[in-house]
Design an enzyme around this catalytic site. Sequence first.
Site, PDB file in Angstrom:
ATOM      1  N   ASP A  86      -9.272  -4.687   8.932  1.00 24.92           N
ATOM      2  CA  ASP A  86      -9.127  -3.277   9.295  1.00 24.92           C
ATOM      3  C   ASP A  86      -8.697  -2.375   8.149  1.00 24.92           C
ATOM      4  O   ASP A  86      -8.129  -1.309   8.364  1.00 24.92           O
ATOM      5  CB  ASP A  86      -8.099  -3.171  10.426  1.00 24.92           C
ATOM      6  CG  ASP A  86      -6.820  -3.932  10.105  1.00 24.92           C
ATOM      7  OD1 ASP A  86      -6.576  -4.167   8.915  1.00 24.92           O
ATOM      8  OD2 ASP A  86      -6.078  -4.277  11.038  1.00 24.92           O
ATOM      9  N   GLU A  91     -12.284 -11.220  12.323  1.00 28.13           N
ATOM     10  CA  GLU A  91     -11.024 -10.726  12.911  1.00 28.13           C
ATOM     11  C   GLU A  91     -11.288  -9.458  13.750  1.00 28.13           C
ATOM     12  O   GLU A  91     -10.610  -8.437  13.625  1.00 28.13           O
ATOM     13  CB  GLU A  91      -9.971 -10.452  11.838  1.00 28.13           C
ATOM     14  CG  GLU A  91      -8.546 -10.403  12.358  1.00 28.13           C
ATOM     15  CD  GLU A  91      -7.532 -10.087  11.245  1.00 28.13           C
ATOM     16  OE1 GLU A  91      -7.369  -8.918  10.891  1.00 28.13           O
ATOM     17  OE2 GLU A  91      -6.911 -11.038  10.740  1.00 28.13           O
ATOM     18  N   GLU A 108      -5.172   1.545  10.234  1.00 31.15           N
ATOM     19  CA  GLU A 108      -5.913   0.320  10.551  1.00 31.15           C
ATOM     20  C   GLU A 108      -6.470   0.295  11.967  1.00 31.15           C
ATOM     21  O   GLU A 108      -7.559  -0.230  12.212  1.00 31.15           O
ATOM     22  CB  GLU A 108      -5.033  -0.914  10.312  1.00 31.15           C
ATOM     23  CG  GLU A 108      -4.684  -1.175   8.854  1.00 31.15           C
ATOM     24  CD  GLU A 108      -3.485  -0.381   8.348  1.00 31.15           C
ATOM     25  OE1 GLU A 108      -2.915   0.417   9.143  1.00 31.15           O
ATOM     26  OE2 GLU A 108      -3.115  -0.524   7.177  1.00 31.15           O
ATOM     27  N   HIS A 118       5.232  -3.130   4.346  1.00 31.44           N
ATOM     28  CA  HIS A 118       4.371  -2.234   3.556  1.00 31.44           C
ATOM     29  C   HIS A 118       3.608  -1.210   4.390  1.00 31.44           C
ATOM     30  O   HIS A 118       2.851  -0.411   3.845  1.00 31.44           O
ATOM     31  CB  HIS A 118       3.369  -3.055   2.749  1.00 31.44           C
ATOM     32  CG  HIS A 118       2.319  -3.704   3.603  1.00 31.44           C
ATOM     33  ND1 HIS A 118       1.200  -3.039   4.033  1.00 31.44           N
ATOM     34  CD2 HIS A 118       2.232  -4.936   4.135  1.00 31.44           C
ATOM     35  CE1 HIS A 118       0.457  -3.852   4.769  1.00 31.44           C
ATOM     36  NE2 HIS A 118       1.072  -5.014   4.857  1.00 31.44           N
ATOM     37  N   ARG A 154       2.089   1.904   6.264  1.00 31.63           N
ATOM     38  CA  ARG A 154       2.222   3.339   6.002  1.00 31.63           C
ATOM     39  C   ARG A 154       3.110   4.030   7.021  1.00 31.63           C
ATOM     40  O   ARG A 154       3.857   4.952   6.697  1.00 31.63           O
ATOM     41  CB  ARG A 154       0.835   4.012   6.003  1.00 31.63           C
ATOM     42  CG  ARG A 154       0.159   3.873   4.671  1.00 31.63           C
ATOM     43  CD  ARG A 154      -1.280   4.348   4.665  1.00 31.63           C
ATOM     44  NE  ARG A 154      -1.921   3.788   3.467  1.00 31.63           N
ATOM     45  CZ  ARG A 154      -2.321   4.496   2.423  1.00 31.63           C
ATOM     46  NH1 ARG A 154      -2.219   5.789   2.420  1.00 31.63           N
ATOM     47  NH2 ARG A 154      -2.857   3.900   1.382  1.00 31.63           N
ATOM     48  N   HIS A 208       6.035  -5.175  -2.049  1.00 25.91           N
ATOM     49  CA  HIS A 208       4.631  -4.754  -2.166  1.00 25.91           C
ATOM     50  C   HIS A 208       4.531  -3.775  -3.339  1.00 25.91           C
ATOM     51  O   HIS A 208       5.518  -3.105  -3.663  1.00 25.91           O
ATOM     52  CB  HIS A 208       4.233  -4.072  -0.850  1.00 25.91           C
ATOM     53  CG  HIS A 208       2.753  -3.884  -0.687  1.00 25.91           C
ATOM     54  ND1 HIS A 208       2.061  -2.886  -1.317  1.00 25.91           N
ATOM     55  CD2 HIS A 208       1.834  -4.565   0.044  1.00 25.91           C
ATOM     56  CE1 HIS A 208       0.780  -2.957  -0.983  1.00 25.91           C
ATOM     57  NE2 HIS A 208       0.609  -3.981  -0.165  1.00 25.91           N
TER      58      HIS A 208
END
Length: 366
Positions: free
Chosen positions: A90, A112, A126, A202, A204, A235
């Site tokens: 994604d 997936e 995503e 990590h 957003r 990250h």
Amino acid sequence: MGTRPEIIKMAPVIIQARKEGNIKAEILHTGQHRTLAEEMFKHFELTPDYDLAVMQENQSLFELTARITNGIGEVLEKNSDYDMIFVQGDTTSAFLGALCGFYKKIPVAHIEAGLRTKDKYSPFPEEINRRLVTPIASLHFAPTKRAAEMLLAEGIEEKYIKITGNTVIDALLQSVEKDYDLLPGVERILEMPGRLILVTTHRRENFGEPHRQIFQALLDISKKYEDVKILLPLHLNPNVRNEAKLILDDKPRILLTEPLSYRNFITAMKYSTIIMSDSGGVQEEAPSLHKPVLVLRDSTERPEGVETGALKIVGTCRKTIVEETSRLLDDAEAYKIMAEAPNPYGDGKSSQRIVEEACKYLRGLN
Ligand code: UD1
Ligand code: UDP
């Protein structure tokens, strides 16, 4: 592919496809990630056939989208006789890989497929990326029965949905039993006495205040439990690093490191008592290693792990994170229930199923 998890999850499929003599699998790396991606290509001994090298420091979704679309477009304009394009998951690279395939009318296979939170802003972007791949894809590889049901409910024909498990388990099982050299700092913390909490974050939607709450909670936990050590591989996204360093740099029994190689990360998972993460891949891997995961998000597209008891959604509130972690550290029975929950994400043979089904589709046998 373009990011760390896509490479980990796509590698077993590429390796499997290349074993089947009649498939020529080419790798298009968008370069959405640079260092994080290089490490994974090295681990799996794969070399991209194309590298669009699009990454820029603190990239915005607008510019990233434009660069990837133009880059894939150029490759497909030069060579459009691909029989199939595979995308995984994604990310922006995955969504745009599918979109560009559609523009050239090349069948797209989605690995997936069918993960949903039903909240379009979580995870961001995503949830929308993966939803947009679905109507474009011709073949949908759902990791679980639940993911397949999501696709059926959205009107995808059953014969084009294949339940395969998640290829992240293939990658993990192919790598987990080996002994690896560890980075000296990592080795030191793993071998220090005490219980290890491994943390990654990590997303957003966690930038800013949610991250501050998470990092403050880690500080609270380290003060409350003198036998607990915390390892946080950061990250490379500057939004994560800056905030983490501000709150957690140079604190006793807390180690902030650069992102770990896949080998070092797997070893750290094996040594850990508890894992805290907002990562998708980590939620899938940890139950295979019998490590409880406290999910640092308000929702998950991986409810199977919550149902088996391996994952618990704790959100990003400082107080709740400390309470839930304390419960696992103090209550052996609560810990055992999570640690012993079965892994619902696969048996390590997902890539074999994916390659078989893709071949059948291409021969018109589906
Ligand atoms: C991306 C994906 C996310 C996935 C995650 C896995 C999107 C929009 N986001 O998030 O779905 O879960 O990867 O890790 O597709 N950076 C480096 N070096 C690297 C990689 C990243 O310096 O090797 C820094 C750069 O400043 C870059 C920033 O991280 O601009 C953000 O990278 P980006 O790919 O846009 O988002 P991620 O947060 O990594
Ligand atoms: N990982 C790694 N080193 C690290 C952190 C994570 O190798 O320091 C691996 C981890 O084993 C998992 C994948 O990276 O397979 C998860 O990637 P990430 O959290 O970046 O993305 P997500 O899965 O959330 O999309």
